[in-house]
Design an enzyme around this catalytic site. Structure first.
Site, PDB file in Angstrom:
ATOM      1  N   ARG A  11     -11.375  15.880   7.778  1.00 20.21           N
ATOM      2  CA  ARG A  11     -12.324  16.310   6.655  1.00 20.21           C
ATOM      3  C   ARG A  11     -13.662  16.799   6.887  1.00 20.21           C
ATOM      4  O   ARG A  11     -14.187  16.234   7.845  1.00 20.21           O
ATOM      5  CB  ARG A  11     -12.259  15.140   5.509  1.00 20.21           C
ATOM      6  CG  ARG A  11     -10.982  14.711   5.136  1.00 20.21           C
ATOM      7  CD  ARG A  11     -11.281  13.640   3.953  1.00 20.21           C
ATOM      8  NE  ARG A  11      -9.938  12.575   4.186  1.00 20.21           N
ATOM      9  CZ  ARG A  11     -10.108  11.429   3.990  1.00 20.21           C
ATOM     10  NH1 ARG A  11     -11.250  10.720   3.452  1.00 20.21           N
ATOM     11  NH2 ARG A  11      -8.986  10.612   4.065  1.00 20.21           N
ATOM     12  N   ARG A  50      -2.779  -2.185  -3.318  1.00 21.75           N
ATOM     13  CA  ARG A  50      -3.884  -1.155  -3.178  1.00 21.75           C
ATOM     14  C   ARG A  50      -3.746  -0.022  -4.088  1.00 21.75           C
ATOM     15  O   ARG A  50      -2.974   0.498  -4.156  1.00 21.75           O
ATOM     16  CB  ARG A  50      -3.959  -0.602  -1.718  1.00 21.75           C
ATOM     17  CG  ARG A  50      -5.198   0.335  -1.444  1.00 21.75           C
ATOM     18  CD  ARG A  50      -4.897   0.841  -0.284  1.00 21.75           C
ATOM     19  NE  ARG A  50      -6.187   1.985   0.020  1.00 21.75           N
ATOM     20  CZ  ARG A  50      -6.067   3.245   0.411  1.00 21.75           C
ATOM     21  NH1 ARG A  50      -4.665   3.451   0.812  1.00 21.75           N
ATOM     22  NH2 ARG A  50      -7.181   3.758   0.525  1.00 21.75           N
ATOM     23  N   ASN A  77       0.897  -1.183  -0.122  1.00 22.86           N
ATOM     24  CA  ASN A  77      -0.165  -0.004  -0.051  1.00 22.86           C
ATOM     25  C   ASN A  77       0.742   1.394   0.067  1.00 22.86           C
ATOM     26  O   ASN A  77       1.514   1.542   0.845  1.00 22.86           O
ATOM     27  CB  ASN A  77      -1.114  -0.163   1.254  1.00 22.86           C
ATOM     28  CG  ASN A  77      -1.919   1.106   1.316  1.00 22.86           C
ATOM     29  OD1 ASN A  77      -1.589   1.934   0.567  1.00 22.86           O
ATOM     30  ND2 ASN A  77      -2.685   1.099   2.254  1.00 22.86           N
TER      31      ASN A  77
END
Ligand code: AMP
Length: 396
Positions: free
Chosen positions: A241, A91, A7
């Site tokens: 976020r 990924r 990843n």
């Protein structure tokens, strides 16, 4: 059979070697500060012992080289010979509309992956760099791309098309893609095992509540709706976020604060969410501690998060036409009994009846409902690496 899972982030690389017989990680680690000063590889053996390797790591190729050396180290390695690695699963964040499932990587796939960079300019380039590095260092070993977006490609146009002129979808690919697909897919498959029912018969709501958070409505093993959108910024309020906003707020803040496009983008991704509301931290553990000490804004951040999750569960129950199970996963979902309990308040009308004693679990696969509850509440630790390894095994 052993599979290496990779990843890659822009300056980091996480890896695991998974023994596909036992399904356990027999070695794993993290390379940090790739291309920066103070690069470091932290490797852990299958039994958890740690080895820290400091070295100059200017790019992903050198990072992969060091990872492979660590994996075959006679003192702390996971394997004797790299030939034991049967395949590599990567990924990849964005597969656009091109990839609705994982794929074996060939030259054609590499071209298509590069075309998806426009949709995820921060995430896809390091993913591609990791693939190229593995092709160099492990030639001939089959490699598979597993996409965060692929699981959501079963959504229908009435959920993925936004209320914008249709040409913008055609011209720029603006639509809902959804993310965390590997996690939602994994936990939904585990839910079917835990409930001892065929996945094809189940209506599930999967709540991936970590630093990034998203919710997914899953009917018969297929994603039909999810809270993240064109980018991972949409949906729930997250660690840093904002989550969903009135779109007019974006231009309003840009005008008032004189933000450039890049500054606004950075603001929405890194300064908002639970961090922005609480002013304490983006980490839910810190926020829970502060709220416990009476910090009003920390309490508010937790209350907003809980309310957001419950709102999505309610709307997805409507979309699914009923719910057999609600799954809690990722950092907060797996570990925070108090957040799960708070979210489940007022959900009795869809058949939720939480067992507060059973709910005291952490990171264990458990049905935490009372025996007669119509809608089961499940805690299922996610395992994206294992899912990537399983998809890789299937394809090779
Ligand atoms: P993830 O992105 O899945 O690694 O999740 C990270 C988030 O999970 C962070 O905000 C952590 O604070 C949160 N988390 C981990 N353990 C706990 C816990 N015991 N209680 C509350 N939040 C937790």
């Amino acid at each position: 059979m052993k599979i290496l899972v990779i990843n890659c982030g822009s300056s980091s690389l996480k890896y695991q070697v998974i023994d596909m017989v036992t399904k356990n990680a027999i070695g794993k680690g993290l390379v940090e500060r790739i291309g920066l000063s103070g690069s470091v590889l932290t490797h852990r053996t299958g039994s958890g012992e740690k080895e820290v390797i400091q070295a100059e790591i200017p790019n992903h190729t050198i990072a992969i080289k060091l990872v492979l050396e660590a994996l075959v180290s006679p003192e702390y390695g996971a394997i004797k010979d790299l030939k034991e690695i049967y395949g590599i699963g990567h990924r990849v964040v964005h597969g656009g509309e091109k990839f609705s499932k994982s794929v074996l990587i060939d030259d054609e796939v590499m071209v298509a992956l590069k075309e998806c960079v426009e949709l995820a300019p921060l995430h896809n380039p390091p993913n591609i760099a990791g693939i190229i590095a593995c092709q160099k260092m492990m030639p001939g070993v089959p490699q598979v791309a597993v996409f965060d977006t692929a699981f959501h490609q079963t959504m229908q146009p009435n959920s993925y098309i936004y209320g914008l002129p249709y040409e913008f979808y055609k011209k720029y690919g603006i639509r809902k893609y959804g993310f965390h697909g590997t996690s939602h897919k994994y936990v939904s498959q585990r839910a079917a095992v835990l409930l001892q029912k065929p996945l094809g018969d189940l209506k599930l709501i999967s709540c991936h509540l970590g630093n990034g958070a998203s919710i997914c409505a899953i009917r018969g093993g297929k994603s039909i709706e999810t809270s993240m959108g064109f980018t991972p910024l949409d949906g729930l309020m997250m660690g840093t976020r904002s989550g969903q906003l009135d779109p007019a707020i974006v231009t309003y803040i840009m005008c008032r604060e004189n933000f450039t496009v890049d500054q606004m983008n950075d603001f929405l991704n890194t300064k908002c969410g639970a961090l922005g509301v609480s002013g304490v931290s983006s980490d839910f553990r810190d926020i829970e501690v502060a709220a416990g000490q009476g910090n009003v804004r920390a309490r508010l951040a937790l209350d907003i998060f809980e309310h957001d999750v419950r709102q999505f569960i309610g709307s997805y129950a409507a979309v699914l036409g009923g719910v057999d199970g609600i799954i809690f996963t990722a950092g907060v979902g797996e570990n925070s009994a108090s957040m799960r309990e708070a979210i489940c308040k007022n959900l009795e009308y869809i058949g939720v009846d939480l067992d507060r004693e059973k709910n005291k679990v952490r990171s264990e696969e458990v049905d935490v409902s009372k025996p007669d509850a119509r809608c089961r509440v499940l805690v299922i630790p996610t395992n994206e690496e294992l899912m990537i390894a399983l998809e890789t095994q299937d394809l090779i």
